[in-house]
Write a protein that holds these residues in place. Structure first.
Motif, PDB file in Angstrom:
ATOM      1  N   VAL A   1      23.804  54.967  35.830  1.00  0.00           N
ATOM      2  CA  VAL A   1      23.371  53.687  35.276  1.00  0.00           C
ATOM      3  C   VAL A   1      24.610  52.857  34.963  1.00  0.00           C
ATOM      4  O   VAL A   1      25.571  53.338  34.356  1.00  0.00           O
ATOM      5  N   TRP A   2      24.582  51.601  35.382  1.00  0.00           N
ATOM      6  CA  TRP A   2      25.721  50.703  35.162  1.00  0.00           C
ATOM      7  C   TRP A   2      25.925  50.471  33.673  1.00  0.00           C
ATOM      8  O   TRP A   2      25.017  50.058  32.953  1.00  0.00           O
ATOM      9  N   PHE A   3      27.152  50.722  33.233  1.00  0.00           N
ATOM     10  CA  PHE A   3      27.489  50.629  31.820  1.00  0.00           C
ATOM     11  C   PHE A   3      28.458  49.491  31.523  1.00  0.00           C
ATOM     12  O   PHE A   3      28.231  48.657  30.653  1.00  0.00           O
ATOM     13  N   GLN A   4      29.582  49.436  32.260  1.00  0.00           N
ATOM     14  CA  GLN A   4      30.563  48.404  31.950  1.00  0.00           C
ATOM     15  C   GLN A   4      31.464  48.103  33.139  1.00  0.00           C
ATOM     16  O   GLN A   4      31.448  48.801  34.152  1.00  0.00           O
ATOM     17  N   VAL A   5      32.245  47.035  32.980  1.00  0.00           N
ATOM     18  CA  VAL A   5      33.233  46.620  33.976  1.00  0.00           C
ATOM     19  C   VAL A   5      34.567  46.461  33.265  1.00  0.00           C
ATOM     20  O   VAL A   5      34.637  45.799  32.219  1.00  0.00           O
ATOM     21  N   LYS A   6      35.612  47.062  33.818  1.00  0.00           N
ATOM     22  CA  LYS A   6      36.958  46.939  33.264  1.00  0.00           C
ATOM     23  C   LYS A   6      37.795  46.048  34.177  1.00  0.00           C
ATOM     24  O   LYS A   6      37.881  46.276  35.383  1.00  0.00           O
ATOM     25  N   ILE A   7      38.401  45.033  33.567  1.00  0.00           N
ATOM     26  CA  ILE A   7      39.160  44.036  34.316  1.00  0.00           C
ATOM     27  C   ILE A   7      40.611  44.095  33.865  1.00  0.00           C
ATOM     28  O   ILE A   7      40.922  43.751  32.717  1.00  0.00           O
ATOM     29  N   PRO A   8      41.540  44.548  34.722  1.00  0.00           N
ATOM     30  CA  PRO A   8      42.951  44.627  34.318  1.00  0.00           C
ATOM     31  C   PRO A   8      43.628  43.264  34.340  1.00  0.00           C
ATOM     32  O   PRO A   8      43.456  42.484  35.283  1.00  0.00           O
ATOM     33  N   LEU A   9      44.385  42.994  33.282  1.00  0.00           N
ATOM     34  CA  LEU A   9      45.099  41.729  33.135  1.00  0.00           C
ATOM     35  C   LEU A   9      46.544  42.002  32.757  1.00  0.00           C
ATOM     36  O   LEU A   9      46.859  42.993  32.100  1.00  0.00           O
TER      37      LEU A   9
ATOM     38  N   VAL B   1      30.823  41.490  45.664  1.00  0.00           N
ATOM     39  CA  VAL B   1      30.365  40.311  44.928  1.00  0.00           C
ATOM     40  C   VAL B   1      31.352  39.930  43.835  1.00  0.00           C
ATOM     41  O   VAL B   1      31.660  38.752  43.619  1.00  0.00           O
ATOM     42  N   LEU B   2      31.880  40.933  43.111  1.00  0.00           N
ATOM     43  CA  LEU B   2      32.711  40.676  41.941  1.00  0.00           C
ATOM     44  C   LEU B   2      34.183  40.413  42.264  1.00  0.00           C
ATOM     45  O   LEU B   2      34.865  39.714  41.514  1.00  0.00           O
ATOM     46  N   ALA B   3      34.678  40.967  43.359  1.00  0.00           N
ATOM     47  CA  ALA B   3      36.113  40.893  43.649  1.00  0.00           C
ATOM     48  C   ALA B   3      36.674  39.470  43.687  1.00  0.00           C
ATOM     49  O   ALA B   3      37.774  39.231  43.164  1.00  0.00           O
ATOM     50  N   PRO B   4      35.976  38.489  44.264  1.00  0.00           N
ATOM     51  CA  PRO B   4      36.546  37.138  44.261  1.00  0.00           C
ATOM     52  C   PRO B   4      36.729  36.551  42.861  1.00  0.00           C
ATOM     53  O   PRO B   4      37.516  35.625  42.677  1.00  0.00           O
ATOM     54  N   HIS B   5      36.030  37.097  41.884  1.00  0.00           N
ATOM     55  CA  HIS B   5      36.083  36.571  40.517  1.00  0.00           C
ATOM     56  C   HIS B   5      36.887  37.462  39.573  1.00  0.00           C
ATOM     57  O   HIS B   5      37.473  36.972  38.610  1.00  0.00           O
ATOM     58  N   LEU B   6      36.925  38.779  39.844  1.00  0.00           N
ATOM     59  CA  LEU B   6      37.592  39.731  38.946  1.00  0.00           C
ATOM     60  C   LEU B   6      38.830  40.367  39.566  1.00  0.00           C
ATOM     61  O   LEU B   6      39.506  41.145  38.896  1.00  0.00           O
ATOM     62  N   GLY B   7      39.121  40.072  40.808  1.00  0.00           N
ATOM     63  CA  GLY B   7      40.230  40.720  41.497  1.00  0.00           C
ATOM     64  C   GLY B   7      39.808  42.060  42.083  1.00  0.00           C
ATOM     65  O   GLY B   7      38.726  42.587  41.789  1.00  0.00           O
ATOM     66  N   ASP B   8      40.682  42.622  42.911  1.00  0.00           N
ATOM     67  CA  ASP B   8      40.360  43.867  43.614  1.00  0.00           C
ATOM     68  C   ASP B   8      40.516  45.115  42.755  1.00  0.00           C
ATOM     69  O   ASP B   8      40.095  46.198  43.156  1.00  0.00           O
ATOM     70  N   LYS B   9      41.147  44.985  41.602  1.00  0.00           N
ATOM     71  CA  LYS B   9      41.454  46.175  40.801  1.00  0.00           C
ATOM     72  C   LYS B   9      40.434  46.441  39.689  1.00  0.00           C
ATOM     73  O   LYS B   9      40.630  47.326  38.865  1.00  0.00           O
ATOM     74  N   HIS B  10      39.350  45.674  39.617  1.00  0.00           N
ATOM     75  CA  HIS B  10      38.356  45.920  38.577  1.00  0.00           C
ATOM     76  C   HIS B  10      37.660  47.260  38.816  1.00  0.00           C
ATOM     77  O   HIS B  10      37.622  47.763  39.942  1.00  0.00           O
ATOM     78  N   GLU B  11      37.112  47.816  37.759  1.00  0.00           N
ATOM     79  CA  GLU B  11      36.443  49.117  37.841  1.00  0.00           C
ATOM     80  C   GLU B  11      35.012  49.001  37.338  1.00  0.00           C
ATOM     81  O   GLU B  11      34.766  48.500  36.238  1.00  0.00           O
TER      82      GLU B  11
END
Length: 280
Positions: free
Chosen positions: A217-225, A195-205
């Motif tokens: 439990v879901w805590f956070q999302v890290k998006i490399p830039l 769901v997230l990859a088209p918006h955050l790229g394939d390298k998000h965590e």
């Protein structure tokens, strides 16, 4: 000389700004004001690390209900009534532990952004005001990013962070795909990544913490830039754990770990009255 030299970066010539972004592989200690001002890269800096040696940033969003799960002390957590969405944890250059501490931040630096910051970058700790949270993030991470022209002041750093938050509206993306907070329904990492990859790229965590029931439990999302804030910068390892853990009294290790791809994880709802026990 540890003084207000970083603001001089705003007026540097393009050639000097280019020098400031050249990589360096020396030690992370002892960069002084003159080095920041003139972008020195000669033998004088043989035992110093250049302030813009980093290549990637992590823009990190946290889910308030998940944040509260990793605190050992339940009384520490708060979720303000106006917070019902993903909030900013930070914008972090991926570099060593040292950062220029010569550029203090004052309330007047971000006063014009205060209403928006309070909504999208609030402190979730009762013992830390939102301004002190912002100040910590600037002094630990923002000053390291100041060698990039668009991030070269507290105001610009927080303006860019808020712009990224508007750009990466993951709550809206998740809701449109039927991924909503729940006490009963669990999710799998591959499904949410799709769901997230088209918006955050394939390298998000996607990161999790364990709750009091020992559930993921879901805590956070890290998006490399990259330097220019485009998606997909290659990076290895995590942001400096020591810097990250300092922001969280009541918890010794750095918060968060990659959600195990084979295990289900929970995306808990926000409960303003019982932030750490939303499902009790």
């Amino acid at each position: 000389m540890w003084c207000s030299v970083l603001p001089l970066l705003v007026g540097l010539a393009p050639a000097v700004l280019f020098l400031l972004q050249l990589p360096d592989h020396t030690d992370a200690q002892g960069v002084n004001c003159e080095d920041y001002k003139y972008g020195r890269q000669d033998s004088e800096l043989h035992d110093k690390k250049h302030p813009c040696s980093w290549k990637c940033l992590l823009f990190t969003l946290q889910w308030p209900a998940g944040f509260c799960q990793f605190l050992n002390n339940e009384s520490l957590c708060r979720i303000p009534e106006n917070v019902n969405n993903w909030t900013i944890h930070g914008l972090w250059p991926l570099r060593g532990r040292s950062c220029c501490d010569c550029w203090p931040m004052f309330h007047s630096d971000v006063q014009e952004l205060e209403a928006e910051l309070t909504e999208y970058w609030p402190s979730l700790l009762k013992i830390k005001s939102s301004f002190h949270f912002w100040k910590d993030e600037w002094e630990k991470h923002g000053a390291c990013a100041a060698c990039v022209e668009g991030l070269n002041s507290p105001l610009r750093y927080f303006q860019i962070s808020l712009k990224l938050r508007r750009q990466f509206d993951i709550h809206k993306v998740l809701e449109a795909a039927g991924v909503t907070p729940s006490c009963e329904r669990a999710y799998k990492v591959p499904d949410v990544r799709q769901v997230l990859a088209p918006h955050l790229g394939d390298k998000h965590e996607i990161q999790c913490v364990k709750d009091h029931k020992d559930r993921q439990v879901w805590f956070q999302v890290k998006i490399p830039l990259s330097h220019n804030l485009t998606l997909g910068c290659d990076h290895h390892g995590n942001i400096d754990g020591e810097l990250e853990s300092r922001s969280y009294p009541g918890r010794t290790p750095p918060p968060g770990h990659p959600c195990p791809p084979e295990d289900p994880f929970y995306y808990l709802p926000i409960d303003h009255e019982q932030p750490q026990r939303p499902c009790d």
